[in-house]
Design an enzyme around this catalytic site. Structure first.
Site, PDB file in Angstrom:
ATOM      1  N   ASP A 255       0.866  -1.169   0.000  1.00 21.71           N
ATOM      2  CA  ASP A 255       0.000   0.000   0.000  1.00 21.71           C
ATOM      3  C   ASP A 255       0.917   1.239   0.000  1.00 21.71           C
ATOM      4  OD1 ASP A 255      -2.159   1.692  -0.010  1.00 21.71           O
ATOM      5  OD2 ASP A 255      -3.213   0.693   1.612  1.00 21.71           O
TER       6      ASP A 255
HETATM    7  C1  NOJ Z   1      -3.979   3.985   0.042  1.00 26.92           C
HETATM    8  C2  NOJ Z   1      -5.170   3.098   0.213  1.00 26.92           C
HETATM    9  O1  NOJ Z   1      -5.090   2.420   1.447  1.00 26.92           O
HETATM   10  C3  NOJ Z   1      -5.342   2.085  -0.897  1.00 26.92           C
HETATM   11  O2  NOJ Z   1      -6.582   1.446  -0.740  1.00 26.92           O
HETATM   12  C4  NOJ Z   1      -5.229   2.737  -2.236  1.00 26.92           C
HETATM   13  O3  NOJ Z   1      -5.441   1.797  -3.262  1.00 26.92           O
HETATM   14  C5  NOJ Z   1      -3.869   3.387  -2.343  1.00 26.92           C
HETATM   15  N1  NOJ Z   1      -3.741   4.411  -1.323  1.00 26.92           N
HETATM   16  C6  NOJ Z   1      -3.618   4.023  -3.702  1.00 26.92           C
HETATM   17  O4  NOJ Z   1      -4.340   5.194  -3.819  1.00 26.92           O
END
Ligand code: NOJ
Length: 720
Positions: A255
């Site tokens: 993430d």
């Molecule tokens: C953080 C989020 O937790 C995740 O769900 C998302 O896909 C990513 N950022 C990318 O934006």
């Protein structure tokens, strides 16, 4: 040569030509078209971009393919969560449809639109089981049940990816957030999670396993610290379970910064240590932070990391690029005109929104009688495109939204609609407009009130401690309720809200989640009886925040609270009736159970029959009930099957959903509804973490929701 072997041998050829720096470059995903993006691409220093679309993506791809040494194409990813330009209901609303087919169609539409802007990869479905509505990200998932979440997750994977990832109108899905992220203590986003392995394996992991079996191309490691090991450095979940037990051969992305967030977690000393731990655990690509590009060369030179880890990660990344057909077709060059907001996309979004709405109360107020004179449309969410889009709708546009106000004006004629927002916005405490409102609605025959949560109150980092209607919305309801006119509340929200304070003040309540671009027409269809509501709750609705976590598949305890237990004890403090697992000051039961939802007719369940009352291990049972539409309108019932394993070597939940079917019935019509259960469907993890079905007695319900149903019994013997 099969396609797979030809891909693997093409990867071998490519890997043999790549320098270590080029390999490490593949393992980095950059967010946005940063200043030196072109130079980085030219030297093969990046594998993927996040949030670069359209013309920018085309240009970077051209540089990658034509000007980098090996011409390896880039992968463009974005959060296409519940639609791209045509926005569907938030995933929690989609789950409320209990209709995998419309969910699959929603994902197909999203993929088609996203691919027209050169996207190859979305970061969805979110398969986190959410038992705590304080957690703002509950909006992004499919609720509290592992079976429903798995069904919907698989439908999304199929819709995004289709049969063939190489189809230019399909994109790769990403199962996230692996794993346990939703169990954040206190519902506070990013918080610590403690999940015993049995619970992890029985509740949190099954949707991911289903997604892997459905062929999901990628998976995202999460932010949370799981039982002391951050999930982006967790070899147990990422290697042992995902790769070794499930055989996942797709790609794992971290993430956003979750690799280097292992430093504040107190799990990695610095970025170099974080990179080593994430790679050793099996995170192939690092999202945004650059600990891999900064440190992997020295980690290898120093012998901390084996080069085999790098080759395995790059192999997974290249495999995805080959599967997507990027080496043959690096640029889609589809004209987005005619694709974005296409007629059939809008139609599907309208059906999805219609099916997602859950009717929670109706005292003969709905459907609206078209014969009335004037309708008052009131509330801060009646005409708020941004809010009906919900969280994570980056490419959705407010001005393309069909709001309920616009749809009702169109359906009934603008001159029959009296509109007043009531409050400047849904969080506002400014009640100065309310006296005027009372006058304005004076001429109306009925009032439809649009209240709830704005889109910005749910999603990432948007947890709430209070779950009632924000601002002065309750005061707004009081003013309208005092008019004595039929009052219909439509609640838009990104989670289950606490509705106890308002339920008695309204004649009908339709829960619409954040319904997306076509939310207005969909809601109008239901209010006006063009369609009957068919949504069912994918989460339990609490009476008060103090009951949370509250979910239907709980354990019985040694002192279960009887249903007739008084919520405020009437006996002495020593009254034994009160020594049960309840509360002194609130009923232990939910306001609305999982699976609940009314419609414009009534259904009767009768005549439960089981094919056998005793089956051997490995055998199958069928359970059938007769469903009758006993009302006067055609409608859809979501028939559910639940099971309880009465005695286990570890205690078992009081009910578990094992299947559901949407059944359309004309008034007066009856239909037999049959479910098949195999003994393997009843398996769970015992204390030794073996997945087994244990012999013994079971209860089974064919039911309209988790707190009701026709009950049958059966027994599983030791052998067939
Ligand atoms: C953080 C989020 O937790 C995740 O769900 C998302 O896909 C990513 N950022 C990318 O934006």
């Amino acid at each position: 040569m099969t396609l797979t072997t030809s891909i693997e041998s093409r990867i071998d050829t490519l890997l043999a030509q790549m320098t270590l720096a080029e390999k490490i470059g593949q393992m980095w995903q950059i967010s946005g078209k940063i200043e030196d993006a072109e130079a980085i691409v030219r030297r093969g220093g990046v594998g993927s971009f996040l949030n670069v679309i359209g013309e920018d993506a085309r240009e970077l791809q051209r540089i990658a393919v034509e000007e980098s040494r090996l011409g390896i194409p880039l992968l463009f990813g974005r959060d296409v969560i519940h639609g791209f330009r045509t926005i569907f209901p938030i995933p929690l609303g989609q789950a409320a449809t209990f209709d995998p087919q419309i969910v699959r169609e929603g994902a197909r539409v999203a993929a088609r639109e996203a691919a027209a802007l050169e996207l190859h990869w979305t970061f969805t479905p979110m398969l986190d089981i959410a038992r705590d509505p304080r957690w703002g990200r509950i909006a992004e998932g499919c609720g509290e049940d592992p079976y429903l979440t798995a069904q919907m997750g698989v439908a999304m994977v199929e819709g995004f990816q289709g049969e063939d990832l190489g189809d230019p109108e399909r994109i790769a899905a990403c199962l996230k957030h692996y794993v346990g992220y939703s169990a954040a203590e206190g519902g506070r986003d990013y918080n610590t999670t403690w999940i015993p392995e049995g619970l992890l394996r029985d509740v949190y992991l099954p949707p991911f396993h289903a997604g892997v079996k459905a062929g999901a191309a990628t998976l995202m490691s999460a932010f949370n610290d799981l039982n002391g090991i951050p999930t982006s450095g967790n070899a147990f979940t990422l290697r042992q379970i995902l790769r070794d037990e499930w055989g996942f051969d797709g790609m794992v992305v971290s993430d956003w910064n979750s690799v280097i967030e292992m430093i504040p977690h107190g799990f990695a000393a610095d970025e170099k240590d974080a990179a080593a731990k994430a790679i050793a655990a099996g995170v192939d690509m690092e999202m945004v932070s650059h600990s891999y590009v900064d440190h992997v060369e020295s980690l290898i030179a120093e012998g901390v990391l084996s080069p085999d880890f790098i080759d395995a990660a790059v192999r997974a990344i290249l495999r995805l690029k080959f599967r997507l057909g990027l080496f043959e077709r690096p640029i889609n060059n589809i004209d987005p005109e005619g694709v974005l907001l296409a007629e059939d996309h809008l139609r599907a979004a309208r059906i999805a929104a219609r099916e997602s709405c859950v009717l929670l109360k109706n005292e003969s107020a709905l459907p609206l009688d078209r014969q009335f004179g004037k309708l008052a449309v009131v509330g801060p969410l009646a005409d708020s495109g941004d809010d009906q889009l919900g969280c994570w709708a980056f490419d959705g546009r407010s001005d393309e939204c069909r709001t309920p106000l616009a749809a009702l004006r169109e359906a009934l004629g603008a001159d029959r609609i009296i509109y007043h927002p009531g409050l400047p916005h849904a969080r506002s405490h400014d009640t100065s407009g309310l006296p005027e409102l009372a006058q304005t609605v004076g001429e109306a025959d009925a009032i439809v009130l649009f209240v709830g949560e704005e889109a910005i109150l749910s999603g990432e980092a948007h947890s709430r401690a209070f779950l009632d209607l924000p601002g002065a919305q309750e005061a707004l309801i009081d003013v309208l309720s005092a008019t004595g006119k039929p009052l219909i509340a439509v609640v838009m929200a990104g989670r289950s809200l606490v509705l106890s304070p308002i339920l008695d003040k309204v004649d009908a309540l339709l829960y619409a989640w954040h319904p997306g671009t076509m939310g207005g027409p969909a809601i109008a269809d239901l209010l006006l009886g063009e369609a009957s509501p068919s949504g069912r709750l994918p989460v339990t609705f609490p009476r008060s925040v103090g009951q949370i976590p509250l979910y239907y598949n709980y354990k019985n305890t040694g002192r279960p609270t009887p249903d007739d237990a008084p919520s405020i004890p009437t006996g002495t403090p020593l009254d034994p009736k009160n020594f049960t697992a309840g509360y002194l000051d609130v009923d232990h039961r939910p306001l609305f159970p999982f699976g609940y939802g009314l419609t414009y007719t009534t259904f009767e369940y009768s005549d439960l029959r089981l094919s056998t009352m005793r089956l051997g291990m490995g055998e199958t049972l069928t359970a059938t009930a007769t469903l009758t539409n006993t009302g006067t309108r055609a409608a859809t019932e979501v028939v559910q099957i639940y099971v309880r394993d009465l005695v286990g070597s570890v205690t078992r939940p009081i009910r578990e959903l094992k299947g559901f079917q949407r059944v359309d019935l004309a008034p007066g019509a009856s239909q037999d509804v049959t479910f098949t259960l195999h003994t393997d469907d009843l398996a769970f993890h015992n204390a030794a973490m073996q997945r087994i079905t244990e012999p013994g007695k079971f209860h089974l319900w064919i039911a309209p929701h988790a707190a009701d149903g026709l009950r049958g019994e059966f027994e599983i013997g030791r052998s067939a």
